[in-house]
Structures are given as structure tokens and as C-alpha cells.
Design an enzyme around this catalytic site. Structure first.
Site, mmCIF file in Angstrom:
data_model
loop_
_atom_site.group_PDB
_atom_site.id
_atom_site.type_symbol
_atom_site.label_atom_id
_atom_site.label_comp_id
_atom_site.label_asym_id
_atom_site.label_seq_id
_atom_site.Cartn_x
_atom_site.Cartn_y
_atom_site.Cartn_z
ATOM 1 N N HIS A 140 -2.074 -5.656 1.499
ATOM 2 C CA HIS A 140 -3.358 -6.308 1.226
ATOM 3 C C HIS A 140 -3.091 -7.748 0.791
ATOM 4 C CE1 HIS A 140 -7.381 -7.056 -0.489
ATOM 5 N NE2 HIS A 140 -6.713 -7.689 -1.451
ATOM 6 N N ASN A 183 -2.164 0.175 6.727
ATOM 7 C CA ASN A 183 -1.617 -1.059 7.296
ATOM 8 C C ASN A 183 -0.740 -1.827 6.303
ATOM 9 O OD1 ASN A 183 -3.649 -1.986 5.667
ATOM 10 N ND2 ASN A 183 -4.783 -3.069 7.253
ATOM 11 N N THR A 193 -5.689 -7.206 10.529
ATOM 12 C CA THR A 193 -5.978 -5.921 9.890
ATOM 13 C C THR A 193 -5.515 -4.759 10.762
ATOM 14 O OG1 THR A 193 -7.924 -6.955 8.909
ATOM 15 C CG2 THR A 193 -7.827 -4.546 8.859
ATOM 16 N N LYS A 243 0.824 -1.212 0.000
ATOM 17 C CA LYS A 243 0.000 0.000 0.000
ATOM 18 C C LYS A 243 0.863 1.269 0.000
ATOM 19 C CE LYS A 243 -3.954 -2.282 2.232
ATOM 20 N NZ LYS A 243 -5.008 -2.171 3.288
ATOM 21 N N TYR A 289 -12.369 -1.932 -3.895
ATOM 22 C CA TYR A 289 -12.915 -2.122 -2.548
ATOM 23 C C TYR A 289 -14.441 -1.998 -2.515
ATOM 24 C CZ TYR A 289 -8.307 -2.214 -0.288
ATOM 25 O OH TYR A 289 -7.044 -2.562 0.130
ATOM 26 N N ARG A 327 -2.302 -14.414 4.451
ATOM 27 C CA ARG A 327 -3.018 -13.698 5.522
ATOM 28 C C ARG A 327 -2.296 -13.880 6.862
ATOM 29 N NH1 ARG A 327 -7.304 -10.233 3.980
ATOM 30 N NH2 ARG A 327 -7.704 -10.348 6.213
ATOM 31 N N ARG A 334 2.307 -6.563 9.171
ATOM 32 C CA ARG A 334 1.608 -5.409 9.747
ATOM 33 C C ARG A 334 2.162 -5.031 11.114
ATOM 34 N NH1 ARG A 334 -4.283 -7.241 7.341
ATOM 35 N NH2 ARG A 334 -4.328 -5.806 5.563
ATOM 36 N N GLU A 391 -9.503 -10.459 -7.883
ATOM 37 C CA GLU A 391 -8.489 -9.430 -7.614
ATOM 38 C C GLU A 391 -7.271 -9.605 -8.525
ATOM 39 O OE1 GLU A 391 -9.797 -8.608 -2.979
ATOM 40 O OE2 GLU A 391 -7.808 -9.453 -3.371
#
Ligand code: IDP
Ligand code: MG
Length: 139
Positions: free
Chosen positions: A117, A114, A93, A11, A51, A87, A104, A128
Site C-alpha cells: 500500500h 497486491n 493496483t 500487506k 479503508y 506509487r 506489484r 494514514e
């Protein structure tokens, strides 16, 4: 288990701190192969489309403005159990809840900024990946 693909993003808060290399190195060390890679800036409309599932959430406007505020890196990562494993490597998150050593916990600045993704399920991974890449770009 056969290889699976997932969509990752680095990000704007992370690209602006020159963390692309550190984050990709972390993923490669976890056994992910980078099969697709590009650096780009999302328009606000792109971010709102990506999103769209969160359109009714109170953070949608702020999130999509943040995601279009600077360059991102889009990656397709491949390994066994890629979606769930990514993940885990990303962490929760909310960085305050992210386990030690996760991306993160290491790098996120806030719940919104954060750093990374990752797709959350097989169906969203396909959608995606196709948002950013054509099949010919995945090698
Ligand atoms: P995820 O990225 O861990 O899958 P989601 O719930 O899908 O989390 O939310 C998408 C993104 O929206 C998060 O990564 C984060 O940047 C942002 N976000 C989620 N919840 C909040 C919130 O309560 N406030 C501000 N931003 C949020
Ligand atoms: Mg999500």
C-alpha cells in the site's frame, strides 16, 4: 524539492512470504529513507477504519478481512516527491497492469493480495501516517 513523507504498508500476502526485507531494500534503493517502521496485526475494525473510504465498494469486506488476516508492516518513507514516487515504484493496483520491475509486478498474487500500500495524496498521507505513528516515533 523538499523531503516529503508517505505511508507504506507491506500487506499480509507479502509478510507471509518473508518479503519484508526485499521490499524495504527496493524502497531504500529508490532513495527512500525509512523514518518509521512497525510490524503489527490489524484487527478487522482497524482495517475497516483504515479503508473507510472504500466502505461502499463491493470488495470492502473481502479487503478488510484480508488485511486483518496476518501481520503487516507499516512504514513512513521520506524523500523528495515521496507520494508520487512510491506509487510509481509500487506499480498499478492490478498486478496484471503493473509495469515491469515494480513491486506489484514482482510480488503481487492478485488484485486484492497486491503486496503493498502507498498513500495516494498529501492529505491521505498525513491521515494514514497518524493512523499508525505518533510524531515521536518518526525519526
Ligand atoms: P491502491 O492500493 O492502488 O491505492 P485502491 O483502489 O485504493 O488501490 O484499493 C485499495 C486496495 O483494495 C487495493 O490495493 C487492493 O488490495 C484492493 N482492491 C482494489 N480494487 C479491488 C477489486 O476490484 N477487487 C478486489 N480488491 C480490490
Ligand atoms: Mg488507494
Amino acid at each position: 524539492m523538499p523531503a516529503e513523507r508517505t505511508l507504506a504498508m507491506i500487506k499480509p500476502d507479502a509478510t507471509s512470504r518473508n518479503l519484508i526485507g526485499k521490499i524495504i531494500a527496493h524502497y531504500e534503493a529508490e532513495g527512500f529513507e525509512v523514518v518509521g517502521l512497525k510490524r503489527l496485526r490489524l484487527t478487522l475494525d482497524d482495517a475497516r477504519a483504515f479503508y473507510a473510504v472504500h466502505a461502499e465498494r463491493p470488495f470492502y469486506d473481502s479487503l478488510t478481512e484480508f488485511m486483518s488476516s496476518g501481520p503487516i508492516c507499516a512504514l513512513v518513507l521520506q524523500r523528495d516527491n515521496a507520494i508520487v514516487h512510491l506509487r510509481e515504484v509500487m506499480g498499478a493496483t492490478n498486478p496484471e497492469e503493473a509495469a515491469e520491475g515494480t513491486i506489484r509486478a514482482l510480488y503481487a498474487r492478485s488484485l486484492e493480495a497486491n503486496s503493498v500500500h502507498g498513500s495516494d495524496a498529501p492529505e491521505t498521507a498525513v491521515t494514514e501516517i497518524n493512523f499508525f505513528f505518533s510524531e515521536e516515533e518518526l525519526l
